[in-house]
Design a protein around this motif. Structure first.
Motif, short mmCIF file in Angstrom:
data_model
loop_
_atom_site.label_atom_id
_atom_site.label_comp_id
_atom_site.label_asym_id
_atom_site.label_seq_id
_atom_site.Cartn_x
_atom_site.Cartn_y
_atom_site.Cartn_z
N LEU A 193 0.82 -1.22 0.00
CA LEU A 193 0.00 0.00 0.00
C LEU A 193 0.85 1.27 0.00
O LEU A 193 0.43 2.29 -0.53
CB LEU A 193 -0.93 0.00 1.21
CG LEU A 193 -2.05 -1.04 1.19
CD1 LEU A 193 -2.90 -0.93 2.46
CD2 LEU A 193 -2.94 -0.85 -0.05
N ALA A 194 2.04 1.21 0.59
CA ALA A 194 2.89 2.39 0.64
C ALA A 194 3.23 2.88 -0.77
O ALA A 194 3.03 4.05 -1.11
CB ALA A 194 4.16 2.09 1.43
N LEU A 195 3.75 1.98 -1.61
CA LEU A 195 4.12 2.39 -2.97
C LEU A 195 2.90 2.52 -3.87
O LEU A 195 2.89 3.32 -4.80
CB LEU A 195 5.13 1.40 -3.56
CG LEU A 195 6.50 1.38 -2.89
CD1 LEU A 195 7.47 0.50 -3.67
CD2 LEU A 195 7.07 2.78 -2.76
N TRP A 196 1.87 1.74 -3.59
CA TRP A 196 0.62 1.88 -4.35
C TRP A 196 0.05 3.28 -4.17
O TRP A 196 -0.41 3.91 -5.12
CB TRP A 196 -0.37 0.82 -3.87
CG TRP A 196 -1.71 0.85 -4.54
CD1 TRP A 196 -2.07 0.22 -5.70
CD2 TRP A 196 -2.89 1.52 -4.07
NE1 TRP A 196 -3.39 0.48 -5.99
CE2 TRP A 196 -3.92 1.27 -5.01
CE3 TRP A 196 -3.17 2.31 -2.96
CZ2 TRP A 196 -5.21 1.79 -4.86
CZ3 TRP A 196 -4.44 2.83 -2.81
CH2 TRP A 196 -5.45 2.56 -3.74
N SER A 197 0.10 3.79 -2.95
CA SER A 197 -0.41 5.14 -2.67
C SER A 197 0.44 6.19 -3.38
O SER A 197 -0.09 7.14 -3.96
CB SER A 197 -0.41 5.40 -1.16
OG SER A 197 -1.21 4.46 -0.48
N LYS A 208 1.18 10.84 -15.10
CA LYS A 208 2.15 9.85 -15.53
C LYS A 208 2.28 8.77 -14.46
O LYS A 208 1.98 8.99 -13.30
CB LYS A 208 3.53 10.49 -15.76
CG LYS A 208 3.53 11.57 -16.82
CD LYS A 208 4.92 12.18 -16.95
CE LYS A 208 4.95 13.28 -17.99
NZ LYS A 208 6.31 13.91 -18.10
N GLU A 209 2.73 7.60 -14.89
CA GLU A 209 2.98 6.50 -13.96
C GLU A 209 4.43 6.55 -13.51
O GLU A 209 5.34 6.43 -14.32
CB GLU A 209 2.65 5.17 -14.61
CG GLU A 209 1.17 5.01 -14.97
CD GLU A 209 0.86 3.64 -15.53
OE1 GLU A 209 1.81 2.86 -15.73
OE2 GLU A 209 -0.33 3.35 -15.76
N GLY A 210 4.64 6.73 -12.21
CA GLY A 210 6.00 6.90 -11.71
C GLY A 210 6.75 5.61 -11.44
O GLY A 210 7.97 5.62 -11.33
N MET A 211 6.04 4.49 -11.33
CA MET A 211 6.70 3.20 -11.07
C MET A 211 5.77 2.08 -11.51
O MET A 211 4.59 2.33 -11.84
CB MET A 211 7.07 3.06 -9.59
CG MET A 211 5.89 3.06 -8.65
SD MET A 211 6.38 2.91 -6.91
CE MET A 211 7.27 4.43 -6.67
N GLY A 212 6.29 0.87 -11.52
CA GLY A 212 5.49 -0.27 -11.95
C GLY A 212 4.91 -1.02 -10.76
O GLY A 212 5.34 -0.85 -9.62
N TYR A 213 3.95 -1.87 -11.06
CA TYR A 213 3.30 -2.65 -10.00
C TYR A 213 4.27 -3.65 -9.37
O TYR A 213 4.07 -4.08 -8.24
CB TYR A 213 2.09 -3.39 -10.57
CG TYR A 213 0.86 -2.52 -10.73
CD1 TYR A 213 -0.35 -2.90 -10.20
CD2 TYR A 213 0.92 -1.30 -11.41
CE1 TYR A 213 -1.49 -2.10 -10.34
CE2 TYR A 213 -0.20 -0.50 -11.56
CZ TYR A 213 -1.41 -0.91 -11.03
OH TYR A 213 -2.50 -0.11 -11.16
N GLY A 214 5.30 -4.03 -10.10
CA GLY A 214 6.28 -4.95 -9.53
C GLY A 214 6.97 -4.38 -8.31
O GLY A 214 7.35 -5.11 -7.40
N ASP A 215 7.15 -3.05 -8.28
CA ASP A 215 7.77 -2.42 -7.12
C ASP A 215 6.89 -2.57 -5.88
O ASP A 215 7.39 -2.77 -4.77
CB ASP A 215 8.01 -0.93 -7.40
CG ASP A 215 9.00 -0.70 -8.53
OD1 ASP A 215 10.05 -1.37 -8.53
OD2 ASP A 215 8.71 0.11 -9.42
N PHE A 216 5.55 -2.49 -6.06
CA PHE A 216 4.65 -2.69 -4.93
C PHE A 216 4.84 -4.09 -4.35
O PHE A 216 4.91 -4.28 -3.13
CB PHE A 216 3.17 -2.56 -5.34
CG PHE A 216 2.82 -1.39 -6.20
CD1 PHE A 216 3.67 -0.29 -6.33
CD2 PHE A 216 1.62 -1.37 -6.89
CE1 PHE A 216 3.32 0.78 -7.13
CE2 PHE A 216 1.27 -0.31 -7.68
CZ PHE A 216 2.12 0.78 -7.81
N LYS A 217 4.89 -5.07 -5.25
CA LYS A 217 4.98 -6.47 -4.82
C LYS A 217 6.33 -6.76 -4.17
O LYS A 217 6.42 -7.54 -3.22
CB LYS A 217 4.74 -7.39 -6.01
CG LYS A 217 3.37 -7.21 -6.65
CD LYS A 217 3.27 -7.89 -8.00
CE LYS A 217 2.00 -7.51 -8.73
NZ LYS A 217 1.94 -8.06 -10.10
N LEU A 218 7.38 -6.13 -4.69
CA LEU A 218 8.71 -6.34 -4.11
C LEU A 218 8.77 -5.79 -2.70
O LEU A 218 9.28 -6.45 -1.78
CB LEU A 218 9.78 -5.70 -4.98
CG LEU A 218 11.21 -5.75 -4.43
CD1 LEU A 218 11.63 -7.18 -4.11
CD2 LEU A 218 12.19 -5.11 -5.42
#
Length: 289
Positions: A193-197, A208-218
């Motif tokens: 949730l931290a990076l998702w937010s 724009k999208e600043g990062m990918g969903y893989g970063d959330f999961k990592l």
């Protein structure tokens, strides 16, 4: 066998080299994963897209982490077993293919040495215990993710998600006494949730999208392994390292301001720091205030 295990448990001089050699062997396999896994996934996606379009699937040679045997990308020379000894073969071949003389990327011995060093340190840090092996497995997965992200800007679900579940199972087994299952679950949820937010706030502000969903999961996987208390340190360290490297690349003009920079490697570095020294760093930080 019991005598061998007892000897390793009581003799660090023998135990730590075994950990290092294990790290070298796994590091050699990690090079295969880093190189082949993105290609395997790309082929899988192409097949799935062809099926959805109703197109006939073309015959393709078998390609996975085992088949075909490793070969030189320049001349297709099959790597012989004696040419595939971690680090030793690279030094013996002087960093060149034995057939065509093409340079072997320095990343191969780097990954092997990095895996060996971290494995030996995990053995020293946690002793002769399952915790040490669990820490090594965590580090090996993190190394693979870092280099895959550097190459492809992609963090494969087939590594991040099993890593997350393995972290929760490690806490069920009580491998890390400082982290219980409650803290691990909160760490996984909080990490995601931290990076998702941050992702959605950045997208709302810039479009724009600043990062990918893989970063959330990592980060969720890191939280599962290290608990929710480690998340502030991991986020702070990864952001600091990312900012420093990003600014350096811009100053050196190796990267434009609008060019993407993978965030996964910085999460990996921060996660490994938190694994080994997180508690001490957090206590030192709290003592300052």
């Amino acid at each position: 066998m019991d005598n061998v295990l007892a000897s390793l448990a009581s003799n660090p001089v023998a135990y730590l080299p075994v950990c290092a050699v294990l790290g070298l062997v796994v590091g050699s396999f990690l090079n295969v994963v880093i190189h082949r896994l993105p290609k395997i996934l790309e082929r899988q996606w192409q097949r799935e897209c062809a099926e959805l379009r109703g197109e006939p699937l073309a015959e393709a040679p078998r390609y996975n982490l085992v088949v075909p045997r490793s070969s030189c990308p320049a001349c297709n020379h099959r790597i012989a077993p004696l040419e595939n000894i971690p680090v030793v073969s690279y030094l013996r071949l002087r960093g060149k293919c034995s057939a065509c003389g093409s340079a072997i990327p320095k990343r191969y011995p780097l990954v092997e040495l990095l895996s060996a060093a971290i494995s030996a340190y995990a053995g020293w840090r946690f002793g002769f215990a399952w915790t040490a092996l669990a820490a090594m497995a965590f580090a090996w997965a993190m190394i693979a993710l870092a280099f895959i992200d550097l190459d492809t800007f992609y963090l494969p679900d087939c590594i991040t998600l099993p890593l997350l579940w393995a972290g929760l199972l490690a806490q069920v087994a009580g491998l890390f006494p400082t982290v219980d299952l409650h803290a691990a679950v909160l760490g996984a949820v909080g990490g995601y949730l931290a990076l998702w937010s941050v992702f959605w706030m950045f997208k709302a502000a810039t479009g724009k999208e600043g990062m990918g969903y893989g970063d959330f999961k990592l980060l969720a996987a890191i939280g599962a392994w290290l608990g929710w208390k480690a998340l502030p340190l991991v986020i702070l360290l990864s952001s600091m390292v990312g900012a420093i490297v990003g600014i350096a690349l811009i100053v050196l003009r190796r990267q434009g301001r609008d060019m993407p920079i993978p965030f996964g490697p910085y999460l990996v570095v921060a996660g490994l720091i938190a694994l080994f020294w997180g508690r001490a760093l957090t206590e030192r930080y709290l003592d300052l205030f």
